[in-house]
Design a protein around this motif. Structure first.
Motif, mmCIF file in Angstrom:
data_model
loop_
_atom_site.group_PDB
_atom_site.id
_atom_site.type_symbol
_atom_site.label_atom_id
_atom_site.label_comp_id
_atom_site.label_asym_id
_atom_site.label_seq_id
_atom_site.Cartn_x
_atom_site.Cartn_y
_atom_site.Cartn_z
ATOM 1 N N MET A 52 0.897 9.117 4.773
ATOM 2 C CA MET A 52 0.039 9.447 5.916
ATOM 3 C C MET A 52 -0.493 8.196 6.606
ATOM 4 N N GLN A 53 -0.895 8.372 7.859
ATOM 5 C CA GLN A 53 -1.571 7.300 8.587
ATOM 6 C C GLN A 53 -3.034 7.215 8.188
ATOM 7 N N GLY A 54 -3.612 8.343 7.788
ATOM 8 C CA GLY A 54 -5.003 8.349 7.379
ATOM 9 C C GLY A 54 -5.558 9.748 7.356
ATOM 10 N N TYR A 55 -6.803 9.868 6.881
ATOM 11 C CA TYR A 55 -7.497 11.151 6.871
ATOM 12 C C TYR A 55 -8.113 11.408 8.243
ATOM 13 N N LEU A 56 -8.020 12.630 8.723
ATOM 14 C CA LEU A 56 -8.521 12.977 10.041
ATOM 15 C C LEU A 56 -10.024 12.760 10.136
ATOM 16 N N GLU A 57 -10.413 11.933 11.089
ATOM 17 C CA GLU A 57 -11.820 11.664 11.394
ATOM 18 C C GLU A 57 -12.597 11.207 10.158
ATOM 19 N N ALA A 58 -11.913 10.457 9.280
ATOM 20 C CA ALA A 58 -12.570 9.937 8.080
ATOM 21 C C ALA A 58 -12.111 8.500 7.850
ATOM 22 N N PRO A 59 -12.541 7.584 8.704
ATOM 23 C CA PRO A 59 -12.072 6.201 8.614
ATOM 24 C C PRO A 59 -12.446 5.502 7.309
ATOM 25 N N ASP A 60 -13.604 5.826 6.740
ATOM 26 C CA ASP A 60 -14.010 5.182 5.494
ATOM 27 C C ASP A 60 -13.100 5.587 4.337
ATOM 28 N N LEU A 61 -12.772 6.873 4.265
ATOM 29 C CA LEU A 61 -11.853 7.340 3.229
ATOM 30 C C LEU A 61 -10.468 6.743 3.424
ATOM 31 N N THR A 62 -10.047 6.647 4.671
ATOM 32 C CA THR A 62 -8.739 6.071 4.974
ATOM 33 C C THR A 62 -8.678 4.615 4.535
ATOM 34 N N LYS A 63 -9.739 3.879 4.789
ATOM 35 C CA LYS A 63 -9.786 2.464 4.421
ATOM 36 C C LYS A 63 -9.681 2.280 2.915
ATOM 37 N N GLU A 64 -10.248 3.209 2.149
ATOM 38 C CA GLU A 64 -10.168 3.139 0.696
ATOM 39 C C GLU A 64 -8.770 3.497 0.189
ATOM 40 N N ALA A 65 -8.114 4.436 0.868
ATOM 41 C CA ALA A 65 -6.843 4.966 0.372
ATOM 42 C C ALA A 65 -5.626 4.186 0.850
ATOM 43 N N ILE A 66 -5.648 3.679 2.077
ATOM 44 C CA ILE A 66 -4.495 2.981 2.651
ATOM 45 C C ILE A 66 -4.823 1.510 2.804
ATOM 46 N N ASP A 100 -2.849 -2.097 3.595
ATOM 47 C CA ASP A 100 -1.618 -2.782 4.009
ATOM 48 C C ASP A 100 -0.406 -1.855 3.941
ATOM 49 N N GLY A 101 -0.612 -0.598 4.352
ATOM 50 C CA GLY A 101 0.495 0.359 4.393
ATOM 51 C C GLY A 101 0.809 1.027 3.067
ATOM 52 N N TRP A 102 0.087 0.665 2.013
ATOM 53 C CA TRP A 102 0.300 1.249 0.698
ATOM 54 C C TRP A 102 -0.796 2.260 0.388
ATOM 55 N N LEU A 103 -0.407 3.371 -0.222
ATOM 56 C CA LEU A 103 -1.345 4.426 -0.591
ATOM 57 C C LEU A 103 -1.777 4.267 -2.047
ATOM 58 N N ARG A 104 -3.071 4.184 -2.260
ATOM 59 C CA ARG A 104 -3.627 4.195 -3.617
ATOM 60 C C ARG A 104 -3.754 5.647 -4.053
ATOM 61 N N THR A 105 -2.957 6.052 -5.008
ATOM 62 C CA THR A 105 -2.939 7.470 -5.374
ATOM 63 C C THR A 105 -4.091 7.865 -6.294
ATOM 64 N N GLY A 106 -4.627 6.910 -7.049
ATOM 65 C CA GLY A 106 -5.627 7.252 -8.043
ATOM 66 C C GLY A 106 -5.021 7.762 -9.333
ATOM 67 N N TRP A 134 0.784 3.106 -6.822
ATOM 68 C CA TRP A 134 0.697 2.875 -5.383
ATOM 69 C C TRP A 134 2.022 3.283 -4.744
ATOM 70 N N VAL A 135 1.946 3.869 -3.556
ATOM 71 C CA VAL A 135 3.146 4.403 -2.899
ATOM 72 C C VAL A 135 3.234 3.890 -1.470
ATOM 73 N N GLN A 136 4.460 3.516 -1.057
ATOM 74 C CA GLN A 136 4.692 3.077 0.318
ATOM 75 C C GLN A 136 6.001 3.695 0.799
ATOM 76 N N GLY A 137 5.989 4.200 2.036
ATOM 77 C CA GLY A 137 7.206 4.786 2.576
ATOM 78 C C GLY A 137 6.942 5.522 3.875
ATOM 79 N N PRO A 138 7.998 6.043 4.508
ATOM 80 C CA PRO A 138 7.856 6.685 5.813
ATOM 81 C C PRO A 138 7.068 7.989 5.794
#
Length: 277
Positions: A139-153, A155-161, A132-136
């Motif tokens: 990304m804020q999210g995937y463009l026009e893909a809220p469901d994917l964004t919710k899975e990946a981000i 609490d500000g942390w990125l699940r890299t897989g 998991w990665v967190q930092g400046p």
């Protein structure tokens, strides 16, 4: 950062090994980067490498795939500068960790860069878990893909897989991708990247890919999968294949990883050879 500091860039219309080497020498480039497959193609241009010089080159970077020690050594020998292995992904601004140069650690991808935090979550008994990665730069999210964004981000942390662990010195060691893990018929968890890395160290193996055949066809099952390996075998100039890359060599590579050999094909043919294990 380099452009911000006033650096200029040499941009080519596409990657072609000889044109790339020519530009590197002609324009006196100080830094460049690429993926392992690109560097393998560059090293094949032995005649050109023997005539060109890169006096201003300071370092090279490589990433996005497993980098074997033989490739790193070959690149450093050919260009006369340090090859820096890094880890990153587009969703985190490309770079997350950078390896040390002195001493260089070929078994890791280094420490997190300044301002970036990396955690290993849901680790098993070996300390391997999801990165998991967190930092400046995350990304804020995937463009026009809220469901994917919710899975990946979260609490500000990125699940890299990606799967990995930290060693005692705080260096990140990558194991593979969580979605790539293969559960064999014997119940063993296999990461294709581990097997591919073992083949990278075999002298006659140019390219390879490891996959679970039964997941793709015919059963598409997540368990009891059969491990298959596909390799492109190098041949000497006279077209006679064989050399070090034999069935016994493959078996040795697999056994070093604790994988039972179920069977293998005969000696490689003149065409790119297929091996199944």
């Amino acid at each position: 950062p380099m452009l911000h500091a006033g650096a200029s860039a040499v941009i080519l219309p596409g990657f072609e090994p000889r044109a790339f080497l020519g530009a590197l020498a002609t324009y006196g480039c100080t830094y460049t980067g690429g993926v392992p497959a690109m560097y393998r193609m560059l090293l094949e241009q032995k005649d050109l490498l023997g005539t060109l010089s890169f006096p201003k080159l300071k370092s090279l970077s490589m990433g996005s795939a497993v980098v074997g020690k033989d490739l790193l050594d070959g690149v450093e020998s050919a260009f006369g500068v340090a090859a820096i292995e890094s880890y990153g992904l587009t969703e985190a601004g490309t770079v997350v960790t950078v390896n040390d140069l002195k001493p260089f650690r070929p078994d890791t991808v280094g420490r997190p860069i300044e301002g970036t935090r990396v955690e290993i979550r849901a680790a098993n008994e070996s300390g391997v878990g999801e990165v998991w990665v967190q930092g400046p730069t995350v990304m804020q999210g995937y463009l026009e893909a809220p469901d994917l964004t919710k899975e990946a981000i979260i609490d500000g942390w990125l699940r890299t897989g990606d799967l990995g662990r930290f060693d005692a010195a705080g260096h990140l060691q990558l194991v593979g991708r969580s979605r790539n893990m293969i559960v064999t018929e014997g119940g063993k968890n296999i990461y294709p990247e581990d097997v591919e890395s073992a083949f990278e160290d075999l002298g006659d193996c140019e390219e390879n890919c490891v996959f679970a055949a039964d997941y793709v066809w015919p059963r598409r099952s997540m368990t009891d999968e059969k491990l298959h390996a596909l390799e492109k075998v190098a041949c000497p100039g006279d077209g006679a294949c064989g050399g070090q890359f034999t069935a016994n060599t493959m078996a040795t590579a697999f056994e070093a990883l604790g994988i039972s050999v179920m069977g293998s094909a005969g000696p490689p043919a003149l065409d790119p050879a297929r091996r199944e294990v």
